[in-house]
Design an enzyme around this catalytic site. Structure first.
Site, PDB file in Angstrom:
ATOM      1  N   TYR A 553       2.104  10.197  -3.357  1.00 56.68           N
ATOM      2  CA  TYR A 553       1.602   8.917  -3.457  1.00 56.68           C
ATOM      3  C   TYR A 553       0.512   9.442  -4.177  1.00 56.68           C
ATOM      4  O   TYR A 553       0.132   8.613  -4.932  1.00 56.68           O
ATOM      5  CB  TYR A 553       2.075   8.705  -1.887  1.00 56.68           C
ATOM      6  CG  TYR A 553       0.734   7.140  -1.823  1.00 56.68           C
ATOM      7  CD1 TYR A 553       1.842   5.766  -1.788  1.00 56.68           C
ATOM      8  CD2 TYR A 553      -0.481   7.188  -1.667  1.00 56.68           C
ATOM      9  CE1 TYR A 553       1.116   4.841  -2.129  1.00 56.68           C
ATOM     10  CE2 TYR A 553      -0.939   6.076  -1.268  1.00 56.68           C
ATOM     11  CZ  TYR A 553      -0.342   5.078  -1.111  1.00 56.68           C
ATOM     12  OH  TYR A 553      -1.196   3.967  -1.383  1.00 56.68           O
ATOM     13  N   LYS A 557      -0.970   7.236  -7.158  1.00 58.28           N
ATOM     14  CA  LYS A 557      -1.940   6.040  -7.621  1.00 58.28           C
ATOM     15  C   LYS A 557      -3.233   6.378  -7.824  1.00 58.28           C
ATOM     16  O   LYS A 557      -3.691   5.867  -8.858  1.00 58.28           O
ATOM     17  CB  LYS A 557      -2.710   5.761  -5.785  1.00 58.28           C
ATOM     18  CG  LYS A 557      -1.645   4.977  -4.999  1.00 58.28           C
ATOM     19  CD  LYS A 557      -1.887   3.572  -5.729  1.00 58.28           C
ATOM     20  CE  LYS A 557      -0.398   2.759  -4.036  1.00 58.28           C
ATOM     21  NZ  LYS A 557      -0.313   1.000  -4.988  1.00 58.28           N
TER      22      LYS A 557
END
Ligand SMILES: [Zn+2]
Length: 656
Positions: A553, A557
């Site tokens: 993640y 990002k």
């Protein structure tokens, strides 16, 4: 045309205004009778005041109400004897008339009575129904319209030549109607405007309207002027950037952003390619009433500059002859007839573009039928100008209330079915934008039933699906001005040594590549945004402060963050700005169940309440907080800002 009267349905409408409300709605249901706020109805009732004195009260449709959805509160009660006397005055300006109507209304807070109130007042019948029926307009705008009306109706209707609605028309009818009415008179035709029916009961008056309009329809059928075919017209492939260019040009001419809805339907394409389209479309509207929405003429093709210059000339020619000085409206078109786009309708809101298209759809019928009767002729432009630049319309320009910030603009929000995405859609709707919500979840399609929202199912990892939804968006609203890249996934916690390549790739595909694809699909559109393109990336606190167990993640990002920065570098020259929001601990999303919250709070040895506010400001961050910031970043406050990264996290020690 058939009567829609249904006694069981009618019985549900009680009270003195019940029957009036019911049959008004029946008229409103038929778009070939009235369109969008057009037409009006009334009833005269005898009522006692607080002193027990009886007086006649005229209940007439209030402005701002649609017949189709009108309620008892939509009728304004006015003092009949006084209002009727007004029509006998030698002269009365329309603003003055409006003042008299407002000051002789018997109920505080009632809507402004229709500008056709005086006309209802002078008719000596309890119920009066007034529509702008298509069939009546076709015959009226054909050669010898007045004679044809007499052929059709004989003494049953009084035929009145065209006089502008308002005081002049009412005064004319007050003089002429009593003189010309016969025993069997049940209606009145206003040439190039519409038709009245009247009777002692609501049902009778309504059914007379249906009967009179049906007679006009039968007349058209008998002259083979009812069903008029259009040449078959094949649809060409949709070129979204062409439409965005057209909208850009129209918005530039207007001086503010306009939405543009294209209708490449066989009907509009057929009319746009009609061999006589130049003559048929450039003569004038079906009835001057329509100009408020449509302007007098559609633009033929896409030359906005030529259209604007011809509109300026039209204003120059006609404004010289008016008593009061007039303020020119924006010279941008409200509709375009185009060989490839069919009809393009322009407006400040999606509701307006819908109204414009509906009006022109009916106008085509009116034109073609009149043409089949021997030649379509609209009223001369002077009459149209008088309505477009009516004192009452000009007065509206002086109102200072500003429209919402994003009026006329379009935003695409990804992942809009729930959580932060849904909140973003709400924040943009509130600011007047037309919103296209994309999501994998089919619930997106029914999220809201309103003309300024388009919910589309889309898998953002598939280029073809993105192209299809962006096309749909442009067909509906004319372009894309703003993009909120919100969709993303949060993979289950895994330590670096355990991450599977599938999970890693999925995070990269959804959180980075999908956004790249959406931006690429919209680049040409953002370049053409009337106020410049804007992108907001919903990032994460994990970019500046990654967490253990969230490598996929955090890395995805961070990659997205870098992509946004490079985009700012490359697209700045196109006037496109891109900014990022880094939210943290937003718990009012579907991701966070009560059980999950409780277990996380326990792990930190905190109450759920304290856990939610575990930041420097001890405040809870909600989806709405993030959404409001996203919307503001697209507004004037951030007009000079690109490549910014703004946290919305209540303050985080690791970020500070
Ligand atoms: Zn009217």
């Amino acid at each position: 045309m058939k009567s829609l009267w249904n006694s069981a349905e009618a019985a549900k409408f009680s009270g003195p205004l019940g029957p009036r409300v019911y049959t008004s709605r029946l008229l409103g249901r038929d778009k070939s009778l009235v369109l969008h706020g057009g037409g009006n109805t009334s009833v005269k009732l005898s009522e006692k005041n607080l002193f027990g004195e009886r007086g006649e009260v005229l209940y007439v449709k209030g402005s701002g109400w649609d017949l189709e959805t009108i309620e008892a509160a939509g009728f304004s009660p006015v003092k009949l004897d006084y209002v009727r006397r007004l029509a006998s005055l030698r002269a009365l300006s329309d603003p003055r008339m409006v003042n008299e109507l407002a000051s002789h209304t018997l109920q505080a807070g009632a809507p402004a009575p229709s500008v056709e109130t005086l006309l209802h007042a002078i008719l000596p019948y309890k119920y009066a129904d007034h529509t702008h029926a298509d069939a009546v307009l076709s015959i009226s705008n054909a050669p010898d319209g007045a004679r044809r009306m007499r052929d059709i109706y004989g003494d049953r209707v009084v035929v009145i030549p065209y006089v502008m609605a308002g005081f002049d028309l009412a005064a004319y009818c007050a003089r002429e109607f009593p003189r010309r009415r016969k025993k069997n008179t049940v209606g009145m035709v206003l040439l190039s405007h519409g038709i009245f029916s009247f009777a002692a009961s609501a049902r009778e008056s309504y059914e007379l309207m249906i009967e009179l309009v049906s007679m006009a329809e039968r007349y058209l059928k008998s002259k083979k002027a009812w069903t008029i075919g259009l040449p078959p017209a094949a649809q060409r492939g949709f070129e979204r950037e062409e439409v965005a260019r057209l909208r850009h040009d129209a918005s530039k001419a207007a001086g503010f952003p306009l939405l543009c809805r294209s209708h490449p339907t066989p009907r509009f394409l057929g009319f746009a390619r009609h061999p006589a389209v130049a003559r048929l479309s450039q003569s004038g509207p079906a009835t001057p009433d329509h100009v408020i929405w449509t302007k007098p003429l559609p633009m033929l093709g896409r030359d906005v500059e030529a259209f604007s210059s011809s509109y300026r000339k039209y204003f120059g020619r006609n404004s010289k002859k008016t008593r009061e000085p007039k303020t020119m409206l924006d010279p941008a078109p409200r509709m375009a007839l185009d060989r490839d786009l069919g009809l393009a309708a322009f407006g400040l809101t999606a509701r307006e573009t819908g109204i414009v298209a509906d009006i022109y759809d009916h106008t085509i019928d009116v034109i073609l039928r009149a043409e089949a009767l021997g030649g379509w002729t609209a009223l001369d432009e002077r009459h149209t100008f008088d309505i477009e630049y009516w004192d009452l319309e000009q007065a509206k320009l002086k109102k200072t209330d500003k429209p919402p910030a994003f009026t006329g603009e379009v935003v695409v929000v990804t992942g809009a079915a729930s959580g932060i995405g849904k909140a973003c859609a709400e924040s943009f709707l509130k600011r007047g934008a037309a919103v296209v919500g994309l999501d994998r979840n089919p619930a997106i399609e029914d999220l809201w039933q309103r003309p300024d929202f388009l919910g589309l199912v889309c898998d953002l990892t598939k280029e073809k699906e993105i192209a299809a939804v962006v096309d749909r968006a442009v067909k509906q609203f004319g372009g894309v001005d703003m993009l909120v890249l919100n969709a993303g996934i949060f993979p289950a916690s895994q330590s670096v040594q355990d991450i599977g390549s599938d999970m890693w790739r999925k995070a990269m595909t959804v959180n980075v590549e999908a956004n790249l694809l959406v931006m690429q699909a919209c680049h040409g559109l953002l370049k053409l945004a009337p106020r410049g393109g804007r992108i907001v990336v919903i990032g994460s606190k994990n970019v500046p402060a990654p967490g253990p167990g969230a490598a996929a993640y955090s890395a995805s990002k961070a990659a997205m963050n870098q992509l946004a920065r490079v985009t700012a570098l490359e697209w700045g020259k196109n006037g496109i700005r891109i900014n990022t929001i880094h939210p943290n601990a937003v718990y009012d999303t579907a991701l966070w169940t009560d059980a999950l919250l409780a277990s996380r709070a326990k792990a930190y040895k905190l109450s759920v309440e304290a856990y939610k506010k575990n930041n420097l400001l001890k405040t809870e961050v909600t989806s709405r907080d993030v959404a409001e910031l996203a919307a503001e970043m697209c507004g004037p406050l951030f007009a000079k800002t690109t490549a910014a990264q703004v946290p919305v996290d209540g303050g985080n020690e690791r970020v500070v």
